[in-house]
Write an enzyme that holds these catalytic residues in place. Structure first.
Site, PDB file in Angstrom:
ATOM      1  N   CYS A  35     -33.773 -45.005  14.893  1.00 42.55           N
ATOM      2  CA  CYS A  35     -34.556 -43.767  14.957  1.00 42.55           C
ATOM      3  C   CYS A  35     -33.830 -42.605  14.308  1.00 42.55           C
ATOM      4  CB  CYS A  35     -34.826 -43.360  16.401  1.00 42.55           C
ATOM      5  SG  CYS A  35     -35.917 -44.446  17.277  1.00 42.55           S
ATOM      6  N   ASP A  37     -31.721 -40.771  15.987  1.00 41.52           N
ATOM      7  CA  ASP A  37     -31.054 -40.033  17.057  1.00 41.52           C
ATOM      8  C   ASP A  37     -31.187 -40.755  18.385  1.00 41.52           C
ATOM      9  OD1 ASP A  37     -33.704 -39.334  17.448  1.00 41.52           O
ATOM     10  OD2 ASP A  37     -33.414 -37.222  16.954  1.00 41.52           O
ATOM     11  N   CYS A  62     -28.509 -35.125  14.856  1.00 38.61           N
ATOM     12  CA  CYS A  62     -28.199 -33.971  14.034  1.00 38.61           C
ATOM     13  C   CYS A  62     -27.639 -32.843  14.889  1.00 38.61           C
ATOM     14  CB  CYS A  62     -29.446 -33.532  13.304  1.00 38.61           C
ATOM     15  SG  CYS A  62     -30.794 -33.153  14.394  1.00 38.61           S
ATOM     16  N   CYS A 106     -35.810 -32.793  19.037  1.00 42.45           N
ATOM     17  CA  CYS A 106     -34.503 -32.879  19.697  1.00 42.45           C
ATOM     18  C   CYS A 106     -34.612 -32.423  21.146  1.00 42.45           C
ATOM     19  CB  CYS A 106     -33.470 -32.021  18.973  1.00 42.45           C
ATOM     20  SG  CYS A 106     -33.157 -32.549  17.289  1.00 42.45           S
TER      21      CYS A 106
END
Ligand SMILES: Cc1ncc(COP(=O)(O)O)c(C=O)c1O
Lengths: 287, 390
Positions: A35, A37, A62, A106
């Site tokens: 994926c 992350d 990230c 995120c």
């Protein structure tokens, strides 16, 4: 370069609570290497097993994924499990002074890891989500195959964050961000969620519209709901005529002569039926 | 903080000599080259000189050089022209690893009924000539293949490809934006019909490009209007930038040997030392013929954006082929086409050097990168597993 707030930068450069808790009460894992992350969250409760006394994380991702994880661990300390479950992805983003929209996924990942950890601790099934192929079992239907995201998860994020376009859904969940094959399905889900919200808001069937009102509403829906979605695909349409419930449109730019314009006409019709009146017919004309 | 600029495949510094050359053409010598008076005429002479300088770098005739506004315009014009020249042919061949300036246009053409074949590459980013040969047919109007890849630096066997294509009667275009100025090209001994260049990749300013059009190659202009560029590209010339482009090409010729010895040696040292100091790395395209200035290095268990942000804290400018920096979520289409495993595709970093790069700058990267990777691996659940195993 992303326009990160100073708070995001600070939490990325000096992340709080990196590591692991060996005798953690709850561990939640979401995401995967594929994926791009992943987050592993450790939670330690007080002796009465009520409040969170410590939280630690490990994140692959990230800058904003790391900052969101750091923020999350700071936010949940001192909270009861029920209070922690109330933390929304928007609050994680707000804690950091905001995230670029493209990076909202995120914050969603942080919230998911927390839910997963608490669900596991309580011995219940994790709620329907997708991030992390391991967690998706029978929880709804997989919509985004690339990232393994279910319709239940997408509906939840769409409703919670009031998302209107497929692009926003990609930014918040990554769904549709790889091969793009599920974007039509995402659009359907958005329409469904928006339809449900409209219903909940009105909670009674729309009163019979006068012809003038109807025409105005049709134009509004075309301007605000339909054309922006077509623009996103490089297309456009023009309203040619309205005769009672018959709406004539002509497709422009990428939509014109596109093999799937029949599908697009259906999409327009579906939108108008949903938001204006159920008896509307859309007809494509060369204009 | 003084920047250590290792992102020259994204854009380059304008050489001071180039800037000096273009400087008078804004406030003083601002005439229109098409004018009948002496004032425009003297600018025309400089534009002619620039054309000759670009031609010299390519081994071409000056009349084969068309100035455009960027590499993207050159690519777009070449593809459109070829399709207009052969209205009855409906097939285009390109590759999966092209720059979006080519790939997006080709993919859009499928919506207009064109058949587009995207050739595959192997794990090192190399083309298979047999696949090209098999894809060519009487319906093929154009083959567009890049000379060198912007992400990995991998060089395609363009002359061999061009010969195959010419034998089948199709036109051959190459996006040579990353190759020109870094490796020698000779159009006099080539079969290429159309070739794209961009100024800002070779120390000229942004916003100027060149399309090389071989003598005798049928051509249809993209921009129509005035008679500039002999009717092949209408619009008053961007004189200052064109003059800069000429100077940049002249300098590129002077520095070609340096690029292929000193710059290459620095790149090779960076590659060798980073591979030795950081466990679990791989060089993307390392087994292929590559540009002398490009290093794409993949590091397992970490994500590219974090690396770039931490490098940036140290003043080091690089780029990543990974998800999060570009706004799209997948690893770059180039690395994906090469089948780079997911464990390291997200952690790929590109360093691209130039003749302005120094050994001291390379030393700094060799010192700073390994601890950054270690730090991010310690933070990553997969990196930790890996470090614990060791
Ligand atoms: C291979 C390649 N082709 C085309 C371009 C586009 O050039 P320009 O930025 O001048 O439009 C670039 C650079 O961005 C490139 O690397």
């Amino acid at each position: 370069m992303w326009d990160y707030t100073d708070k995001v930068k600070e939490h990325f450069l000096n992340p709080r609570n990196v590591g692991e808790i060996e005798d953690a009460d709850a561990v939640g894992e979401v995401g995967s290497l594929a994926c791009g992350d992943a987050l592993k969250l450790f939670i330690k409760l007080d002796e009465k097993k009520e409040r969170i006394v410590d939280a630690k994380f490990q994140t692959f991702g990230c800058g904003s994924a790391i900052a969101s994880s750091s923020a999350l661990t700071e936010m949940v300390k001192g909270k009861t499990l029920d209070e922690a479950l109330q933390v929304t992805n928007q609050e994680i983003a707000d804690f950091l002074g905001g995230l670029p929209e493209e990076k909202m996924h995120c914050s969603v990942m942080g919230q998911e890891a927390l839910e997963a950890a608490i669900a596991k601790y309580r011995g219940v099934d994790a709620p329907a989500h997708g991030h992390g192929h391991d967690h998706v079992e029978n929880e709804g239907e997989i919509v985004c195959k690339c990232f393994g995201l279910t319709d239940g998860f997408l509906k939840k994020v769409i409703a919670a964050n009031k998302l209107h376009t497929a692009e926003q859904v990609t930014h918040f969940t990554k769904a549709g961000g790889a091969c793009g094959g599920c974007i039509p399905k995402i659009k359907e889900i958005i329409a469904e969620v928006m339809g449900e919200e409209k219903k909940a808001a009105a909670s009674k069937p729309a009163a019979k519209l006068t012809n003038l009102k109807k025409m105005q509403l049709i134009q509004e829906v075309l301007e605000n709901e339909v054309r922006p979605q077509l623009w996103a695909d490089g297309g456009d349409l023009e309203l040619v005529d309205i005769d009672g419930s018959n709406v004539q449109v002509a497709f422009r730019k990428a939509c014109a002569g596109c093999a799937s314009s029949g599908y697009t006409a259906k999409f327009v019709e579906q939108k108008l039926r949903e938001l204006v009146a159920p008896d509307i017919n859309v007809q494509e004309v060369q204009g | 903080m003084k920047e250590i600029y290792l992102d020259n495949n994204a854009t380059t510094k304008v050489d001071e000599l180039v800037f000096e050359e273009m400087r008078p053409y804004f406030c003083e010598l601002y005439g229109n080259p098409s004018s009948m008076h002496f004032f425009g005429g003297q600018v025309q002479k400089k534009v002619d000189q620039a054309r000759a300088r670009v031609a010299a770098l390519l081994g071409a005739h000056p009349d084969e050089i068309v100035f455009t506004a960027c590499g993207t315009e050159s690519d777009n014009s070449a593809i459109r022209s070829a399709l207009e020249v052969f209205p009855e042919k409906r097939h285009i061949i390109t590759s999966r690893v092209e720059h979006p300036a080519v790939l997006t246009q080709c993919r859009n053409l499928t919506k207009r009924g064109y058949r587009v074949t995207e050739l595959n590459v192997d794990g090192e980013g190399r083309l298979d000539m047999a696949e090209l040969e098999a894809a060519l047919d009487d319906d093929t109007a154009l083959v567009s293949l890049m000379y060198a890849n912007n992400e990995t630096g991998v060089i395609f066997p363009i002359e061999e490809a061009a010969k195959l294509v010419k034998a089948k009667g199709a036109l051959f275009h190459t996006d040579a934006v990353q190759a020109v100025g870094k490796i020698p090209l000779d159009m006099a001994a080539s079969s290429i019909d159309l070739l794209s260049i961009s100024g800002h990749k070779l120390h000229a300013p942004k916003g100027v490009g060149v399309l090389y059009v071989r003598r005798g190659t049928p051509f249809r202009p993209f921009l129509v209007g005035g008679h500039q560029e002999r009717g092949r590209r209408a619009g008053t010339e961007n004189t200052a930038s064109i003059i800069a482009m000429g100077k940049a090409c002249e300098l590129a010729m002077e520095h070609m040997a340096d690029e292929n010895t000193r710059v290459r040696a620095m790149r090779d040292r960076l590659e060798r030392e980073l591979s030795a100091l950081i466990p679990n790395t791989r060089i993307n395209g390392g087994g292929a013929d590559r540009l002398p200035n490009t290093l794409s290095i993949a590091m397992e268990f970490v994500e590219g954006e974090g690396i770039l942000l931490l490098l940036s804290e140290k003043g080091i400018c690089a780029s990543s082929g990974s998800a999060c920096t570009s706004g799209s979520l997948e690893p770059s289409h180039v690395l994906r086409a090469m089948g780079v495993p997911f464990t390291c595709a997200h952690g790929s970093i590109r360093f691209s050097l130039s003749r302005f790069t120094t050994d001291a700058e390379i030393d700094t990267v060799i010192k700073e990168l390994p601890p950054i990777i270690h730090r991010l691996r310690e933070m990553s659940p997969f990196g930790r597993e890996f470090l614990n195993k060791k």
